[in-house]
Design an enzyme around this catalytic site. Structure first.
Site: not given
Length: 245
Positions: A49, A51, A196
């Protein structure tokens, strides 16, 4: 026939890959280009997907269509109408049962940190900036405890809806490349903001604010507050999707 595409994109101006009702996404732009090419609405299925603000060098996706256009020419035709920050690198026919998401065995992600006292004017859209000196050897030492199968709940953002927080990291490395510090990681899947947060935690280690041997305790805690900060999306690339391990 089922067509597989390999797509690269600069995600700066998009709300991620996945189509959304009230925001522009990469999937929407690609589906609009396919509709212009084939004259019908086509749904694209992506491997991940990604972000908002995250980039890709090797996103894999697929769609079904009946066409007489040579499959290798589809990439050229799409690139003629796609915006400049999205490019199809390859188009090919694939097996009818192939699924870009469900057949994926692992994904490579790369996170790049520009480690200089001043931010860069040239790569500001594609790297995070950390102005203090990072010890790459300490970061690499800490990274060893993240390899293998673990519960990564402490490294998932609060918005994660995953049924399980157990993931496997097969390979990972931190290295200095000039003024960049680059984290590469290969895993069977990643939680919301996981890479992250891993990068942010390793930066805490590299800055000396966290000890390299802190990782096992963070994993065991399953507590997001025990890990480091979430670094900006702009430093993250989906590098490659593996369908064989």
């Amino acid at each position: 026939m089922r067509i597989k595409l390999i797509v690269e994109f600069d995600g700066t101006d998009y709300a991620g890959w996945q189509r959304q009702e009230n925001a522009m996404t990469v999937q929407q732009k690609l589906e609009e280009a396919l509709e212009r090419l084939f004259g019908e609405k086509i749904t694209v299925f992506g491997a991940s997907r990604t972000d908002a603000g995250v980039h890709a060098a090797g996103m894999v996706c697929h769609f079904d269509v009946e066409t007489k256009i040579p499959v290798e020419r589809i990439a050229y035709a799409l690139n003629f109408t796609l915006p400049k920050d999205i490019r199809v690198k390859d188009s090919a026919q694939t097996a009818p049962g192939f699924h870009a998401r469900f057949d994926a065995k692992a994904k490579w992600y790369r996170y790049t940190i520009y480690n200089h006292k001043h931010a860069s004017a040239l790569n500001r859209r594609t790297v995070a900036h950390v102005p203090y000196v990072l010890s790459v050897s300490s970061m690499q030492e800490a990274l060893q405890d993240l390899l293998g199968k673990h519960d990564f709940a402490a490294f998932a953002a609060s918005g994660s809806v995953a049924k399980s927080t157990v993931r496997t990291i097969y390979r990972a490395q931190v290295e200095r490349q000039g003024e960049d510090v680059v984290l590469t990681v290969l895993g069977d899947g990643f939680l919301y903001n996981m890479v992250r947060i891993l990068a942010g935690t390793l930066c805490e280690v590299g800055a000396g604010r966290m000890q390299p041997d802190a990782i096992p305790g963070i994993l065991a805690s399953r507590d997001r507050s025990q890990a480091g900060p979430t670094l900006p999306a702009k430093g993250l690339f989906l590098e490659k999707v593996d369908y064989d391990l």
